[in-house]
Design a protein around this motif. Structure first.
Motif, PDB file in Angstrom:
ATOM      1  N   THR A 151      21.626  65.690  -0.945  1.00 15.32           N
ATOM      2  CA  THR A 151      21.284  65.800   0.471  1.00 15.32           C
ATOM      3  C   THR A 151      22.043  64.779   1.316  1.00 15.32           C
ATOM      4  OG1 THR A 151      19.350  64.357   0.141  1.00 15.32           O
ATOM      5  CG2 THR A 151      18.984  66.740   0.027  1.00 15.32           C
ATOM      6  N   GLU A 152      22.414  63.656   0.715  1.00 10.12           N
ATOM      7  CA  GLU A 152      23.136  62.622   1.448  1.00 10.12           C
ATOM      8  C   GLU A 152      24.547  63.049   1.830  1.00 10.12           C
ATOM      9  OE1 GLU A 152      19.748  60.817  -0.648  1.00 10.12           O
ATOM     10  OE2 GLU A 152      21.322  62.211  -1.230  1.00 10.12           O
ATOM     11  N   SER A 153      24.998  64.186   1.315  1.00  7.44           N
ATOM     12  CA  SER A 153      26.314  64.700   1.724  1.00  7.44           C
ATOM     13  C   SER A 153      26.315  65.102   3.200  1.00  7.44           C
ATOM     14  CB  SER A 153      26.722  65.906   0.861  1.00  7.44           C
ATOM     15  OG  SER A 153      25.931  67.041   1.179  1.00  7.44           O
ATOM     16  N   ALA A 154      25.137  65.267   3.795  1.00  6.36           N
ATOM     17  CA  ALA A 154      25.054  65.630   5.211  1.00  6.36           C
ATOM     18  C   ALA A 154      25.638  64.548   6.105  1.00  6.36           C
ATOM     19  CB  ALA A 154      23.601  65.901   5.602  1.00  6.36           C
ATOM     20  N   TYR A 155      25.688  63.318   5.602  1.00  3.72           N
ATOM     21  CA  TYR A 155      26.242  62.240   6.431  1.00  3.72           C
ATOM     22  C   TYR A 155      27.276  61.380   5.724  1.00  3.72           C
ATOM     23  CZ  TYR A 155      22.354  59.712   4.112  1.00  3.72           C
ATOM     24  OH  TYR A 155      21.470  59.199   3.199  1.00  3.72           O
ATOM     25  N   LEU A 156      27.479  61.579   4.407  1.00  2.00           N
ATOM     26  CA  LEU A 156      28.477  60.785   3.698  1.00  2.00           C
ATOM     27  C   LEU A 156      29.558  61.646   3.049  1.00  2.00           C
ATOM     28  CD1 LEU A 156      26.274  57.996   2.063  1.00  2.00           C
ATOM     29  CD2 LEU A 156      27.728  57.847   4.090  1.00  2.00           C
ATOM     30  N   HIS A 157      29.591  62.925   3.377  1.00  6.86           N
ATOM     31  CA  HIS A 157      30.702  63.758   2.930  1.00  6.86           C
ATOM     32  C   HIS A 157      31.993  63.174   3.507  1.00  6.86           C
ATOM     33  CE1 HIS A 157      33.341  67.240   2.499  1.00  6.86           C
ATOM     34  NE2 HIS A 157      32.451  67.747   1.654  1.00  6.86           N
ATOM     35  N   PRO A 158      33.074  63.150   2.717  1.00  5.50           N
ATOM     36  CA  PRO A 158      34.318  62.538   3.220  1.00  5.50           C
ATOM     37  C   PRO A 158      34.874  63.195   4.473  1.00  5.50           C
ATOM     38  CG  PRO A 158      34.669  63.681   1.114  1.00  5.50           C
ATOM     39  CD  PRO A 158      33.202  63.560   1.310  1.00  5.50           C
ATOM     40  N   ASP A 159      34.494  64.445   4.760  1.00 12.93           N
ATOM     41  CA  ASP A 159      34.933  65.081   6.003  1.00 12.93           C
ATOM     42  C   ASP A 159      34.177  64.552   7.222  1.00 12.93           C
ATOM     43  OD1 ASP A 159      36.707  66.601   4.576  1.00 12.93           O
ATOM     44  OD2 ASP A 159      35.484  68.431   4.604  1.00 12.93           O
ATOM     45  N   ILE A 160      33.068  63.855   6.980  1.00 13.87           N
ATOM     46  CA  ILE A 160      32.209  63.380   8.071  1.00 13.87           C
ATOM     47  C   ILE A 160      32.291  61.869   8.242  1.00 13.87           C
ATOM     48  CG2 ILE A 160      29.788  63.074   8.778  1.00 13.87           C
ATOM     49  CD1 ILE A 160      29.182  65.784   7.699  1.00 13.87           C
ATOM     50  N   PHE A 161      32.254  61.139   7.128  1.00 20.14           N
ATOM     51  CA  PHE A 161      32.124  59.685   7.201  1.00 20.14           C
ATOM     52  C   PHE A 161      33.382  58.980   6.733  1.00 20.14           C
ATOM     53  CE2 PHE A 161      30.898  55.585   5.291  1.00 20.14           C
ATOM     54  CZ  PHE A 161      30.349  54.972   6.419  1.00 20.14           C
ATOM     55  N   GLU A 162      33.838  58.038   7.541  1.00 17.72           N
ATOM     56  CA  GLU A 162      34.937  57.160   7.171  1.00 17.72           C
ATOM     57  C   GLU A 162      34.473  55.723   7.362  1.00 17.72           C
ATOM     58  OE1 GLU A 162      39.612  56.198   8.302  1.00 17.72           O
ATOM     59  OE2 GLU A 162      38.619  58.001   9.078  1.00 17.72           O
ATOM     60  N   PRO A 163      34.401  54.940   6.282  1.00 12.86           N
ATOM     61  CA  PRO A 163      33.883  53.568   6.391  1.00 12.86           C
ATOM     62  C   PRO A 163      34.723  52.709   7.327  1.00 12.86           C
ATOM     63  CG  PRO A 163      34.033  54.273   4.091  1.00 12.86           C
ATOM     64  CD  PRO A 163      34.756  55.300   4.901  1.00 12.86           C
ATOM     65  N   ASP A 164      34.058  51.790   7.989  1.00  9.79           N
ATOM     66  CA  ASP A 164      34.715  50.852   8.891  1.00  9.79           C
ATOM     67  C   ASP A 164      34.788  49.486   8.209  1.00  9.79           C
ATOM     68  OD1 ASP A 164      35.599  49.195  10.877  1.00  9.79           O
ATOM     69  OD2 ASP A 164      33.980  49.638  12.290  1.00  9.79           O
ATOM     70  N   PRO A 165      35.968  49.074   7.740  1.00  7.92           N
ATOM     71  CA  PRO A 165      36.084  47.806   7.004  1.00  7.92           C
ATOM     72  C   PRO A 165      35.835  46.569   7.858  1.00  7.92           C
ATOM     73  CG  PRO A 165      38.260  48.761   7.394  1.00  7.92           C
ATOM     74  CD  PRO A 165      37.256  49.784   7.821  1.00  7.92           C
ATOM     75  N   SER A 166      35.759  46.727   9.194  1.00  3.16           N
ATOM     76  CA  SER A 166      35.469  45.580  10.046  1.00  3.16           C
ATOM     77  C   SER A 166      34.071  45.029   9.798  1.00  3.16           C
ATOM     78  CB  SER A 166      35.617  45.958  11.527  1.00  3.16           C
ATOM     79  OG  SER A 166      34.559  46.806  11.951  1.00  3.16           O
ATOM     80  N   VAL A 167      33.281  45.741   8.994  1.00  5.57           N
ATOM     81  CA  VAL A 167      31.945  45.258   8.665  1.00  5.57           C
ATOM     82  C   VAL A 167      32.026  43.921   7.933  1.00  5.57           C
ATOM     83  CG1 VAL A 167      31.743  46.375   6.389  1.00  5.57           C
ATOM     84  CG2 VAL A 167      29.687  46.003   7.784  1.00  5.57           C
ATOM     85  N   ARG A 168      33.153  43.658   7.280  1.00  7.94           N
ATOM     86  CA  ARG A 168      33.312  42.366   6.599  1.00  7.94           C
ATOM     87  C   ARG A 168      33.259  41.216   7.606  1.00  7.94           C
ATOM     88  NH1 ARG A 168      34.921  41.389   1.564  1.00  7.94           N
ATOM     89  NH2 ARG A 168      35.089  43.153   0.124  1.00  7.94           N
ATOM     90  N   ASP A 169      33.893  41.392   8.736  1.00  7.93           N
ATOM     91  CA  ASP A 169      33.836  40.361   9.775  1.00  7.93           C
ATOM     92  C   ASP A 169      32.406  40.174  10.265  1.00  7.93           C
ATOM     93  OD1 ASP A 169      36.598  39.984   9.652  1.00  7.93           O
ATOM     94  OD2 ASP A 169      36.978  41.536  11.165  1.00  7.93           O
ATOM     95  N   ALA A 170      31.706  41.287  10.436  1.00  9.08           N
ATOM     96  CA  ALA A 170      30.321  41.215  10.904  1.00  9.08           C
ATOM     97  C   ALA A 170      29.422  40.502   9.889  1.00  9.08           C
ATOM     98  CB  ALA A 170      29.789  42.621  11.185  1.00  9.08           C
ATOM     99  N   LEU A 171      29.726  40.687   8.616  1.00 11.16           N
ATOM    100  CA  LEU A 171      28.944  40.040   7.564  1.00 11.16           C
ATOM    101  C   LEU A 171      29.364  38.590   7.337  1.00 11.16           C
ATOM    102  CD1 LEU A 171      28.833  42.904   4.896  1.00 11.16           C
ATOM    103  CD2 LEU A 171      26.874  41.991   6.161  1.00 11.16           C
ATOM    104  N   GLY A 172      30.554  38.241   7.832  1.00  8.15           N
ATOM    105  CA  GLY A 172      31.046  36.882   7.635  1.00  8.15           C
ATOM    106  C   GLY A 172      31.637  36.640   6.267  1.00  8.15           C
ATOM    107  N   VAL A 173      32.273  37.665   5.697  1.00 13.01           N
ATOM    108  CA  VAL A 173      32.930  37.510   4.393  1.00 13.01           C
ATOM    109  C   VAL A 173      34.422  37.791   4.547  1.00 13.01           C
ATOM    110  CG1 VAL A 173      30.881  38.089   3.052  1.00 13.01           C
ATOM    111  CG2 VAL A 173      32.426  39.904   3.760  1.00 13.01           C
ATOM    112  N   ASP A 174      35.232  37.124   3.723  1.00 14.69           N
ATOM    113  CA  ASP A 174      36.675  37.312   3.761  1.00 14.69           C
ATOM    114  C   ASP A 174      37.049  38.691   3.246  1.00 14.69           C
ATOM    115  OD1 ASP A 174      36.953  34.744   4.714  1.00 14.69           O
ATOM    116  OD2 ASP A 174      37.203  33.875   2.696  1.00 14.69           O
ATOM    117  N   GLN A 175      38.283  39.105   3.530  1.00 17.70           N
ATOM    118  CA  GLN A 175      38.735  40.440   3.144  1.00 17.70           C
ATOM    119  C   GLN A 175      38.763  40.642   1.630  1.00 17.70           C
ATOM    120  OE1 GLN A 175      39.190  43.006   5.349  1.00 17.70           O
ATOM    121  NE2 GLN A 175      38.265  41.437   6.665  1.00 17.70           N
TER     122      GLN A 175
END
Length: 358
Positions: A148-172
Motif C-alpha cells: 500500500t505504501e507504493s501510493a506515495y513511495l513508488h519511484p514515479d511519485i517520490f524522489e528523495p531530497d538529500p538536503s535533509v542531511r543539512d536539516a538533520l545537521g549531518v555531513d554528506q
C-alpha cells in the motif's frame, strides 16, 4: 464527481494524498474526513488537503466503543450532506459512510489480523489488498502488485531530497541510523509489544558505536539525556527523505519498515507480530531481502551490527529494491482510476493502472 476519503492515521494521509491532489487537479471535489489527531492533522495541513474531523482518536477498545455512536452519527450526517460519488478508507468508517449515503465504498487493506475486513466486507463495493495478502476475501477482493505504501513511495511519485542531511545537521558522508519506537496504544495493538525500556537504551548505545542515531519515539517515554542519540525533530513530512539517506532503520513499528524497504534502506523489524502468522507484506519483503523480521532482541543487536559493519550493504539493498519496484503497481494511479470508474464520470483515467472496480 465527489470523493470522500477517510484518514484516521498519519499513514492514511500519505496513502491518499497524491490521489486526492490528482482528483482535485482534474476538477473533482474531494473531502477528507479524519479523526482529530495532532500528527494526522499536521500532515493534512502540510499537504493542503481539505479536511474535517469527526471525533477524537481512541486509544483503547473501551474508549472506541464508548465514542463509536457519536462518530457514526457525525459521519452519517456529513456523508449525506456531502453526497459523494465514491468513498475510500481502510475499514469500517468508510463502509459505514457508504451505507449511510448509499455510495460505493472502497476499502484499502493490508493487515490480515485486523478485524477491519470482516466488519467492512458486507458494506463495501470492493476491498483492495496487496498480492501478498494471505486471505481470500471473496468476489469483492481485488489485488495489486506491491504494497500500500507504493501510493506515495513508488519511484514515479517520490524522489528523495538529500538536503535533509543539512536539516538533520549531518555531513554528506556521515552515516546515520533511524530508530522508531512504537507507543502500542492503538486498539489494534492490544496484547502486542516491542522493545522494553532497557532494550531501547541498550539498542541506542550499541548503534551509536557505528553511526549517528536519530530516534522517533511515538510514545515519548524514553529520555535521551543519558544517551548519544538525538531526537528526530524535523517536520514528520521529511521522514521519508531522512529514511532514504539513512544507513539503517531499526523499529518495533510496522509502516516505517515497509517505507524503508521501498526506499532501499536496510530495515530491521522486531515486535510480537513477527512469526508464522505475520502479515503477508512483511513476509514478502523479507523474501525479497529488503527487511529482516526478528523475534529476539539478541538477533536485533547482532544483525544491526553486521549490516552497519558491511561496506556492501547499501549497494546490495539498492539492487534488491530496484528489482522489487520494477514491476510494482502505482497504487495512486489505481485509486484514481477506480474513483473515476465508480464515480461514473467521463474523465480520462490515469495511465498505467488497468484494474477497474464495477
Amino acid at each position: 464527481m465527489k470523493c470522500l476519503i477517510f484518514n484516521n492515521t498519519p499513514a492514511h494521509v500519505h496513502l491518499y494524498k497524491h490521489a486526492a491532489n490528482h482528483l482535485e487537479e482534474q476538477g473533482h471535489e474531494v473531502l477528507v474526513f479524519a479523526r482529530s489527531d495532532e500528527f494526522t492533522e499536521t500532515l493534512l495541513s502540510y499537504y493542503g488537503l481539505p479536511y474535517e474531523t469527526y471525533g477524537d482518536r481512541s486509544e483503547s477498545l473501551h474508549s472506541l466503543a464508548w465514542e463509536l455512536p457519536s462518530h457514526l452519527y457525525r459521519i452519517a450526517r456529513r456523508a449525506r450532506q456531502f453526497d459523494p460519488d465514491v468513498i475510500f478508507g481502510k475499514g469500517p468508517y468508510a463502509a459505514a459512510a457508504g451505507l449511510f449515503s448509499q455510495t460505493p465504498a472502497i476499502a484499502v487493506l493490508d493487515s490480515e489480523p485486523s478485524l477491519d475486513h470482516r466488519i467492512a466486507r458486507p458494506f463495501v463495493r470492493a476491498i483492495l489488498t496487496p498480492n501478498a495478502f494471505r486471505k481470500d476475501l471473496g468476489d469483492k477482493h481485488y489485488r495489486f502488485d506491491g504494497v500500500t505504501e507504493s501510493a506515495y513511495l513508488h519511484p514515479d511519485i517520490f524522489e528523495p531530497d538529500p538536503s535533509v542531511r543539512d536539516a538533520l545537521g549531518v555531513d554528506q558522508d556521515e552515516p546515520y541510523v533511524i530508530v522508531r519506537f512504537n507507543a502500542f496504544n492503538g486498539h489494534h495493538d492490544v496484547g502486542r509489544k516491542g522493545f522494553s525500556l532497557e532494550e531501547r537504551r541498550q539498542l541506542l548505545s550499541t548503534l551509536s558505536e557505528y553511526a549517528t542515531v536519530f530516534v522517533s519515539d511515538e510514545g515519548g517515554k524514553l529520555s535521551l539525556d543519558e544517551t548519544a542519540a538525538r531526537s528526530f525533530d524535523l517536520h514528520p513530512a521529511r521522514m521519508h527523505d531522512a529514511l532514504a539517506e539513512a544507513k539503517l532503520l531499526v523499529a518495533d513499528t510496522q509502516t516505517m519498515v515497509t517505507e524503508a524497504a521501498l526506499l532501499g534502506t536496510p530495515a530491521i523489524r522486531s515486535n510480537s507480530f513477527v512469526g508464522e502468522s505475520d502479515m503477508g507484506n512483511f513476509l514478502e519483503l523479507e523474501e525479497q531481502g529488503l527487511i529482516k523480521n526478528l523475534r529476539t532482541f539478541d538477533e536485533v543487536l547482532e544483525q544491526s551490527q553486521t549490516l552497519l559493519a558491511d561496506d556492501s550493504t547499501a549497494e546490495t539493498w539498492e539492487q534488491r529494491r530496484n528489482a522489487y519496484v520494477e514491476d510494482m503497481d502505482n497504487l495512486t494511479e489505481l485509486l484514481c482510476n477506480i474513483a473515476v470508474s465508480c464515480g461514473g464520470t467521463q474523465t480520462k483515467p490515469v495511465a498505467g493502472a488497468a484494474t477497474e472496480v464495477r
